[in-house]
Design a protein around this motif. Structure first.
Motif, PDB file in Angstrom:
ATOM      1  N   LYS A   1      24.172 107.939 108.289  1.00  9.41           N
ATOM      2  CA  LYS A   1      24.907 107.220 109.348  1.00  9.41           C
ATOM      3  C   LYS A   1      26.408 107.397 109.162  1.00  9.41           C
ATOM      4  N   ALA A   2      26.871 107.335 107.909  1.00  3.27           N
ATOM      5  CA  ALA A   2      28.297 107.501 107.628  1.00  3.27           C
ATOM      6  C   ALA A   2      28.767 108.906 107.966  1.00  3.27           C
ATOM      7  N   VAL A   3      27.990 109.911 107.585  1.00  3.07           N
ATOM      8  CA  VAL A   3      28.338 111.306 107.901  1.00  3.07           C
ATOM      9  C   VAL A   3      28.421 111.484 109.412  1.00  3.07           C
ATOM     10  N   ASP A   4      27.425 110.986 110.119  1.00  2.00           N
ATOM     11  CA  ASP A   4      27.400 111.091 111.575  1.00  2.00           C
ATOM     12  C   ASP A   4      28.621 110.423 112.206  1.00  2.00           C
ATOM     13  N   TYR A   5      28.943 109.225 111.761  1.00  2.00           N
ATOM     14  CA  TYR A   5      30.078 108.485 112.323  1.00  2.00           C
ATOM     15  C   TYR A   5      31.404 109.194 112.037  1.00  2.00           C
ATOM     16  N   ILE A   6      31.597 109.607 110.798  1.00  4.77           N
ATOM     17  CA  ILE A   6      32.857 110.260 110.417  1.00  4.77           C
ATOM     18  C   ILE A   6      33.047 111.566 111.186  1.00  4.77           C
ATOM     19  N   LYS A   7      31.999 112.343 111.278  1.00 10.17           N
ATOM     20  CA  LYS A   7      32.098 113.653 111.946  1.00 10.17           C
ATOM     21  C   LYS A   7      32.122 113.519 113.469  1.00 10.17           C
ATOM     22  N   ASN A   8      31.182 112.788 114.023  1.00  6.72           N
ATOM     23  CA  ASN A   8      30.991 112.787 115.473  1.00  6.72           C
ATOM     24  C   ASN A   8      31.777 111.724 116.224  1.00  6.72           C
ATOM     25  N   THR A   9      32.169 110.652 115.580  1.00  2.00           N
ATOM     26  CA  THR A   9      32.966 109.618 116.234  1.00  2.00           C
ATOM     27  C   THR A   9      34.450 109.778 115.910  1.00  2.00           C
ATOM     28  N   LEU A  10      34.732 109.956 114.622  1.00  2.16           N
ATOM     29  CA  LEU A  10      36.131 110.089 114.203  1.00  2.16           C
ATOM     30  C   LEU A  10      36.645 111.522 114.299  1.00  2.16           C
ATOM     31  N   GLY A  11      35.722 112.489 114.330  1.00  4.70           N
ATOM     32  CA  GLY A  11      36.116 113.888 114.430  1.00  4.70           C
ATOM     33  C   GLY A  11      36.692 114.462 113.153  1.00  4.70           C
ATOM     34  N   ILE A  12      36.293 113.914 112.031  1.00  8.89           N
ATOM     35  CA  ILE A  12      36.800 114.357 110.730  1.00  8.89           C
ATOM     36  C   ILE A  12      35.695 115.113 110.003  1.00  8.89           C
ATOM     37  N   GLY A  13      36.056 116.215 109.358  1.00  8.23           N
ATOM     38  CA  GLY A  13      35.085 116.978 108.582  1.00  8.23           C
ATOM     39  C   GLY A  13      34.576 116.179 107.397  1.00  8.23           C
ATOM     40  N   THR A  14      33.366 116.474 106.974  1.00  7.59           N
ATOM     41  CA  THR A  14      32.741 115.744 105.877  1.00  7.59           C
ATOM     42  C   THR A  14      32.316 116.689 104.766  1.00  7.59           C
ATOM     43  N   VAL A  15      32.403 116.202 103.536  1.00  2.00           N
ATOM     44  CA  VAL A  15      31.948 116.926 102.355  1.00  2.00           C
ATOM     45  C   VAL A  15      31.075 115.968 101.566  1.00  2.00           C
ATOM     46  N   LEU A  16      29.979 116.484 101.029  1.00  3.86           N
ATOM     47  CA  LEU A  16      29.025 115.615 100.354  1.00  3.86           C
ATOM     48  C   LEU A  16      28.435 116.329  99.151  1.00  3.86           C
ATOM     49  N   GLY A  17      28.403 115.649  98.005  1.00  3.91           N
ATOM     50  CA  GLY A  17      27.674 116.133  96.835  1.00  3.91           C
ATOM     51  C   GLY A  17      26.196 115.860  97.066  1.00  3.91           C
ATOM     52  N   VAL A  18      25.491 116.847  97.567  1.00  5.35           N
ATOM     53  CA  VAL A  18      24.131 116.663  98.073  1.00  5.35           C
ATOM     54  C   VAL A  18      23.160 116.160  97.006  1.00  5.35           C
ATOM     55  N   SER A  19      23.260 116.654  95.787  1.00  5.09           N
ATOM     56  CA  SER A  19      22.275 116.300  94.761  1.00  5.09           C
ATOM     57  C   SER A  19      22.415 114.868  94.254  1.00  5.09           C
ATOM     58  N   ASN A  20      23.497 114.199  94.572  1.00  3.75           N
ATOM     59  CA  ASN A  20      23.648 112.805  94.140  1.00  3.75           C
ATOM     60  C   ASN A  20      22.540 111.923  94.706  1.00  3.75           C
ATOM     61  N   ILE A  21      22.013 112.289  95.860  1.00  2.00           N
ATOM     62  CA  ILE A  21      20.994 111.472  96.519  1.00  2.00           C
ATOM     63  C   ILE A  21      19.727 111.343  95.671  1.00  2.00           C
ATOM     64  N   SER A  22      19.443 112.336  94.831  1.00  2.00           N
ATOM     65  CA  SER A  22      18.193 112.345  94.068  1.00  2.00           C
ATOM     66  C   SER A  22      18.370 111.966  92.604  1.00  2.00           C
ATOM     67  N   PHE A  23      19.541 111.497  92.232  1.00  3.33           N
ATOM     68  CA  PHE A  23      19.792 111.154  90.834  1.00  3.33           C
ATOM     69  C   PHE A  23      18.725 110.197  90.310  1.00  3.33           C
ATOM     70  N   GLY A  24      18.204 110.505  89.127  1.00  7.18           N
ATOM     71  CA  GLY A  24      17.195 109.656  88.499  1.00  7.18           C
ATOM     72  C   GLY A  24      15.772 109.972  88.888  1.00  7.18           C
ATOM     73  N   LEU A  25      15.577 110.945  89.760  1.00  6.90           N
ATOM     74  CA  LEU A  25      14.222 111.300  90.205  1.00  6.90           C
ATOM     75  C   LEU A  25      13.775 112.626  89.578  1.00  6.90           C
ATOM     76  N   PRO A  26      12.475 112.815  89.384  1.00 11.80           N
ATOM     77  CA  PRO A  26      11.978 114.114  88.900  1.00 11.80           C
ATOM     78  C   PRO A  26      11.937 115.129  90.041  1.00 11.80           C
ATOM     79  N   LYS A  27      11.935 116.393  89.689  1.00  7.66           N
ATOM     80  CA  LYS A  27      11.812 117.494  90.668  1.00  7.66           C
ATOM     81  C   LYS A  27      12.742 117.282  91.855  1.00  7.66           C
ATOM     82  N   ARG A  28      14.013 117.196  91.582  1.00  6.25           N
ATOM     83  CA  ARG A  28      15.024 116.801  92.559  1.00  6.25           C
ATOM     84  C   ARG A  28      15.262 117.823  93.662  1.00  6.25           C
ATOM     85  N   GLU A  29      14.959 119.078  93.414  1.00  5.95           N
ATOM     86  CA  GLU A  29      15.307 120.136  94.369  1.00  5.95           C
ATOM     87  C   GLU A  29      14.691 119.907  95.757  1.00  5.95           C
ATOM     88  N   ALA A  30      13.473 119.431  95.823  1.00  4.30           N
ATOM     89  CA  ALA A  30      12.832 119.195  97.128  1.00  4.30           C
ATOM     90  C   ALA A  30      13.576 118.114  97.909  1.00  4.30           C
TER      91      ALA A  30
END
Length: 139
Positions: free
Chosen positions: A15-44
């Motif tokens: 939701k934050a990425v969508d709002y920042i990019k599509n409402t505010l018109g600002i580019g977004t950068v995200l450390g994608v693997s942070n979402i899976s921290f603490g989980l096994p087999k994180r690549e999927a």
């Protein structure tokens, strides 16, 4: 934000990425693997989240460029979303260009790029994933 601490974190981040990019018109950068921290087999999880974030307007993802599934997802997304004219990048990503032979003393990125006569395009990075033999005759 990681889903291992709160199952709603992915939705909130998207939701934050969508709002920042599509409402505010600002580019977004995200450390994608942070979402899976603490989980096994994180690549999927990382790959699925990366594609979903791109759909919500992610401008740039900090990802592992040596992950075959992540790069396949990226090139496929671009082809399916109309960002890859004639599917050129997708086709190049799944066909052999210059590939690199690895030995323990040559496993770093600098050596691989030098041995492949890297010209500044993506094929040098794709070659690192394929890990076969190098030919300096690549376009």
């Amino acid at each position: 934000m990681t889903i291992s601490t709160d199952v709603n974190n992915a939705k909130e981040m998207l939701k934050a990425v969508d709002y920042i990019k599509n409402t505010l018109g600002i580019g977004t950068v995200l450390g994608v693997s942070n979402i899976s921290f603490g989980l096994p087999k994180r690549e999927a999880i990382n790959t699925a989240f990366f594609i979903t974030a791109l759909e919500h307007g992610l401008s740039a993802g900090i990802i592992n460029p040596l992950s075959e599934s992540m790069m396949n997802a990226y090139y496929s997304f671009n082809a399916l979303s109309g960002f890859d004219a004639n599917c050129t990048q997708y086709i190049e990503s799944v066909t052999d260009s210059c590939t690199v032979a690895f030995s323990p003393s040559e496993s770093d990125l600098k050596s691989a790029i030098i041995k492949c006569d890297y010209k500044g395009d993506e094929r040098g990075f794709r070659s690192l994933r394929k890990k076969s033999s190098c030919s300096n005759s690549a376009p």
